[in-house]
Scaffold this active site. Structure first.
Site, PDB file in Angstrom:
ATOM      1  N   LYS A  51       0.372  23.581 -24.199  1.00  9.27           N
ATOM      2  CA  LYS A  51       0.147  22.129 -24.346  1.00  9.27           C
ATOM      3  C   LYS A  51      -1.136  21.726 -23.619  1.00  9.27           C
ATOM      4  O   LYS A  51      -1.666  22.512 -22.816  1.00  9.27           O
ATOM      5  CB  LYS A  51       1.348  21.381 -23.775  1.00  9.27           C
ATOM      6  CG  LYS A  51       1.548  21.579 -22.270  1.00  9.27           C
ATOM      7  CD  LYS A  51       2.874  20.994 -21.790  1.00  9.27           C
ATOM      8  CE  LYS A  51       3.065  21.233 -20.302  1.00  9.27           C
ATOM      9  NZ  LYS A  51       4.422  20.850 -19.855  1.00  9.27           N
ATOM     10  N   TYR A 292     -23.524   6.741  -4.458  1.00  5.21           N
ATOM     11  CA  TYR A 292     -23.053   5.351  -4.318  1.00  5.21           C
ATOM     12  C   TYR A 292     -22.379   5.089  -2.981  1.00  5.21           C
ATOM     13  O   TYR A 292     -21.535   5.867  -2.537  1.00  5.21           O
ATOM     14  CB  TYR A 292     -22.045   5.032  -5.422  1.00  5.21           C
ATOM     15  CG  TYR A 292     -22.620   5.041  -6.807  1.00  5.21           C
ATOM     16  CD1 TYR A 292     -23.728   4.258  -7.127  1.00  5.21           C
ATOM     17  CD2 TYR A 292     -22.050   5.826  -7.806  1.00  5.21           C
ATOM     18  CE1 TYR A 292     -24.244   4.262  -8.418  1.00  5.21           C
ATOM     19  CE2 TYR A 292     -22.555   5.834  -9.093  1.00  5.21           C
ATOM     20  CZ  TYR A 292     -23.654   5.051  -9.394  1.00  5.21           C
ATOM     21  OH  TYR A 292     -24.163   5.054 -10.666  1.00  5.21           O
TER      22      TYR A 292
HETATM   23  C1  LIG Z   1       4.959  22.038 -19.205  1.00  5.86           C
HETATM   24  C2  LIG Z   1       6.272  22.608 -19.446  1.00  5.86           C
HETATM   25  C3  LIG Z   1       6.532  23.961 -19.132  1.00  5.86           C
HETATM   26  C4  LIG Z   1       5.556  24.836 -18.377  1.00  5.86           C
HETATM   27  O1  LIG Z   1       5.545  24.447 -17.011  1.00  5.86           O
HETATM   28  P1  LIG Z   1       4.646  25.225 -15.930  1.00  5.86           P
HETATM   29  O2  LIG Z   1       5.062  24.628 -14.647  1.00  5.86           O
HETATM   30  O3  LIG Z   1       3.230  24.928 -16.275  1.00  5.86           O
HETATM   31  O4  LIG Z   1       4.960  26.656 -16.059  1.00  5.86           O
HETATM   32  C5  LIG Z   1       7.740  24.486 -19.511  1.00  5.86           C
HETATM   33  N1  LIG Z   1       8.662  23.727 -20.139  1.00  5.86           N
HETATM   34  C6  LIG Z   1       8.474  22.426 -20.432  1.00  5.86           C
HETATM   35  C7  LIG Z   1       9.530  21.655 -21.113  1.00  5.86           C
HETATM   36  C8  LIG Z   1       7.273  21.814 -20.080  1.00  5.86           C
HETATM   37  O5  LIG Z   1       7.077  20.527 -20.345  1.00  5.86           O
END
Ligand SMILES: *Cc1c(COP(=O)(O)O)cnc(C)c1O
Length: 406
Positions: A51, A292
């Site tokens: 993702k 800044y």
């Molecule tokens: C993002 C996510 C993961 C992976 O989590 P990590 O901590 O990056 O390993 C697994 N399962 C779900 C449902 C998630 O949203």
């Protein structure tokens, strides 16, 4: 439409020769990390979570590298990410877990994308899409075992009018499976405290998950995969592995539990390196504030360099006067405020010249800072550091897999 929405324009915006900064991704590191993670869980199957543009590493090349490293499937949050994988020709199993009411699920069903269901409407919409297209919709049921986020609740709800009870979701899934429009491929849940190994909720959620799975199996469902573990659980609670683990961050070589162990301690190799070329070098007199608000000044003459990356690119403004960098081999810090497109670094009397490389973070193998050090400097987690680097900065893929996959 935004400028970058036009593919021709987007290509120019991210043209390497017009942009003196880059995000370099080592695809071999991603493949290596998948192998290491599978070893942690005795060879169990692994769904690589890709993702958020593969945590900023680039969706399609990273997904292919994870598959080459031994992942059996891919997980994404948004349906659009699953469709993008299919459009790129990825035919391996893909699960998406954030569909919302009103979305047309037929294109997902047609493209053999697995849609996670936390609610009856999702199952009904999947069944409708399957009837309309003459196929069988594949789902994985999400059970809330105590995270208190999405998922049908395995714990008692004050009212069934607000929220979905796990029993009710299972009963509907059984009915639709019997009708032949739905296949429940998996059951999964997510931890609240996996990054605190030994926290009582970790054991409690495992027990609740076991009950939820047993209830579904007694009702007649035969899930092929049952999974709970994100990166932290994969690395620190291997006993929570059922048929498969579901890591994201650690696939990219970062530690989800920096207080327990570093990436190197777990045998992981950070895949992302962010670097830029020095755009301007100037000698400034004692007392001259920089950037800044002049929040940085020294009482002696010094050399300052301007680095062409800013908060619009993903450099956290919270790392003003703190973010670590390596300039021409030496460790330095951001001096003054991080601006939208650039920041300044005091390099003392080092003979730095325009075009020298500034490394924000990388694997750490050449003494450069790591994403974890940036997270510490900005008061955040490494997840946020790597996912921030946006499409404006060109991605550059390296490693033996790069030629084949990118
Ligand atoms: C993002 C996510 C993961 C992976 O989590 P990590 O901590 O990056 O390993 C697994 N399962 C779900 C449902 C998630 O949203």
């Amino acid at each position: 439409m935004s400028l970058s929405g036009d593919p021709a324009v987007a290509g120019v915006l991210a043209a390497p020769r017009l942009w003196p900064a880059r995000v370099t991704i080592d695809l071999d590191a991603i493949a290596h990390n998948v192998g290491v993670l599978r070893e942690h869980v005795g060879g169990a199957a692994l769904m690589a979570v890709v993702k958020a543009d593969a945590y900023g590493h680039g969706l399609v090349p990273s997904a292919r590298a994870a598959l080459a490293g031994g992942a059996c499937s891919l997980g994404v949050a948004q349906a659009s990410e699953a469709v993008a994988l299919r459009r790129a020709g990825v035919t391996d199993p893909v699960l998406t877990w954030l569909v919302a009411p009103g979305m047309d699920l037929a294109p997902l069903v047609e493209q053999d994308i697995e849609v996670a269901a936390s609610t009856p409407w999702t199952l009904q919409a999947l069944a409708e899409a399957a009837r309309a297209t003459g196929t069988v919709a594949v789902t994985q049921l999400k059970v809330d075992t105590g995270l208190g986020r999405n998922g049908a609740s395995a714990l008692p709800l004050p009212s069934r009018d607000q929220g979905t009870d796990w029993n009710d979701l299972v009963a509907l899934a059984v009915r639709l499976s019997a009708e032949g429009v739905l296949r429940v491929k998996g059951i999964f849940s997510h931890f609240a405290y996996a990054d605190a190994p030994g926290h009582p909720t970790v054991r409690a959620q495992q027990a609740t998950f076991a009950e939820a799975v047993a209830l579904a199996e007694r009702a007649g469902l035969e899930p092929e995969v049952r999974h709970l573990s994100n990166s932290a659980a994969t690395l620190t609670s291997p006993e929570a592995t059922w048929d498969m683990v579901r890591p994201g961050l650690s696939v990219y070589g970062l530690s989800p539990v920096p207080d327990v162990g570093s990436a190197a301690d777990f045998g992981l190799r950070p895949a992302m390196r962010v670097s830029a070329d020095v755009a301007v070098v100037k000698r400034l007199p004692a007392g001259q504030g920089v950037s800044y608000g002049h929040t940085y000044a020294v009482d002696h003459e010094s050399t300052f360099v301007d680095v062409p990356l800013g908060y619009a690119d993903g450099v956290p403004r919270h790392a003003s006067n703190a973010g670590p960098v390596q300039v021409a081999g030496a460790r330095r810090r951001v001096s003054g405020r991080v601006c939208m497109d650039q920041f300044v670094v005091d390099v003392g009397d080092d003979p730095v010249v325009v075009g020298d490389e500034v490394v924000l973070f990388g694997s750490g193998e050449d003494s450069e800072p790591t994403a974890q050090e940036w997270a510490d400097a900005a008061g955040t987690i490494s997840y946020e550091i790597v996912t921030r680097f946006g499409p404006r900065v060109p991605r550059h893929y390296v490693g033996t897999l790069a030629g084949e996959l990118a």
